[in-house]
Design an enzyme around this catalytic site. Structure first.
Site, PDB file in Angstrom:
ATOM      1  N   ASP A 102       0.828  -1.202   0.000  1.00 18.28           N
ATOM      2  CA  ASP A 102       0.000   0.000   0.000  1.00 18.28           C
ATOM      3  C   ASP A 102       0.867   1.259   0.000  1.00 18.28           C
ATOM      4  O   ASP A 102       1.950   1.270   0.588  1.00 18.28           O
ATOM      5  CB  ASP A 102      -0.895  -0.016   1.246  1.00 18.28           C
ATOM      6  CG  ASP A 102      -2.069   0.934   1.132  1.00 18.28           C
ATOM      7  OD1 ASP A 102      -2.336   1.430   0.020  1.00 18.28           O
ATOM      8  OD2 ASP A 102      -2.718   1.187   2.159  1.00 18.28           O
ATOM      9  N   ASN A 124     -10.284  -3.251  -7.512  1.00 15.95           N
ATOM     10  CA  ASN A 124      -9.458  -2.316  -8.287  1.00 15.95           C
ATOM     11  C   ASN A 124      -9.948  -2.126  -9.720  1.00 15.95           C
ATOM     12  O   ASN A 124      -9.540  -1.156 -10.381  1.00 15.95           O
ATOM     13  CB  ASN A 124      -8.007  -2.769  -8.319  1.00 15.95           C
ATOM     14  CG  ASN A 124      -7.280  -2.578  -7.009  1.00 15.95           C
ATOM     15  OD1 ASN A 124      -6.297  -3.254  -6.723  1.00 15.95           O
ATOM     16  ND2 ASN A 124      -7.757  -1.661  -6.163  1.00 15.95           N
TER      17      ASN A 124
END
Length: 238
Positions: A17, A65
């Site tokens: 991340d 995503n």
């Protein structure tokens, strides 16, 4: 099962991340953050080799995503292809097998073809394993497992009354891969984000504020050192 202070993890899973924030802080396009993050994968692979970690699973692209802007998704898929071509020799040199988990059929054909090619070329390695979670979601994985079990039960191959935890585990995307011992999330976020929900039941969690593009061997070594200080009780009083 008694309490044990582990010597080191066999399987590390990482939520990579912070690529977008890294790029934003430097005034760069988001894709540059993802490109920089790809370099951190090589660092993590080197650290796993040096630390004796056999399995490394990376959360590369989630089922959620796909809702990102089309241009960003296309860039990520192109980056995946470039990464696979650029790191194939490295995987061979380190005798590392490439695996993938997730709804791989959702990937664009060029990315899927390149992924399969490199998986095939490294399939004979057993020393180390790099597992990419692509179009992956923990809930989706459990739902897909339930669907396969239901189909087998309908066909008379499985008695529904016999379905237990072992049955579900056997129908996950990669049932032969041991559950992670340690899960690392970068960038300071403290949540699982639908990652390996079944497999992380007894893993140790380690959260670091370091953004993924800045994550290097020393960062992974620090996470492993913290893991070694913990006591895994597995439900015992320990």
């Amino acid at each position: 099962m008694t309490s044990t202070a582990p010597a080191g993890p066999r399987h590390v899973a990482i939520i990579m991340d912070g690529n977008g924030r890294w790029a934003r802080r430097k005034g760069l396009p988001r894709l540059r953050g993802h490109e920089a993050g790809a370099e951190s994968i090589s660092a993590a692979l080197r650290a796993c080799r040096d630390l004796g970690i056999q399995y490394l699973t990376l959360y590369a692209f989630s089922v959620e995503n796909w809702v990102r802007p089309k241009a960003e998704v296309a860039g990520l898929m192109a980056l995946l292809r470039r990464f696979l071509r650029a790191r194939e020799k490295e995987l061979h040199a380190n005798r590392t097998r490439l695996r993938a988990i997730g709804r791989i059929g959702d990937l664009p054909a060029p990315a899927r073809k390149e992924l399969q090619r490199v998986m095939d070329s490294t399939a004979h390695f057993t020393e180390r394993h790099l597992v990419l979670a692509l179009s992956y979601g923990g809930r989706a994985e459990i739902a897909d497992a339930a669907r396969r079990i239901a189909a087998r039960a309908k066909a008379g191959e499985i008695d529904p009354a016999s379905v237990d935890e072992a049955t579900i585990a056997a129908h996950l995307y990669a049932p032969d891969i041991p559950d992670p011992d340690l899960m690392i999330r970068t960038s300071g976020e403290i949540r699982l984000s639908n990652f390996l929900l079944w497999q992380l039941s007894y893993a140790e969690f380690y959260f670091t504020p370091t953004l993924w593009p800045d994550f290097r061997e020393a960062d992974l070594a620090a996470a492993v050192e913290e893991y070694r200080r913990r006591h895994r009780r597995f439900g015992d009083i320990g």
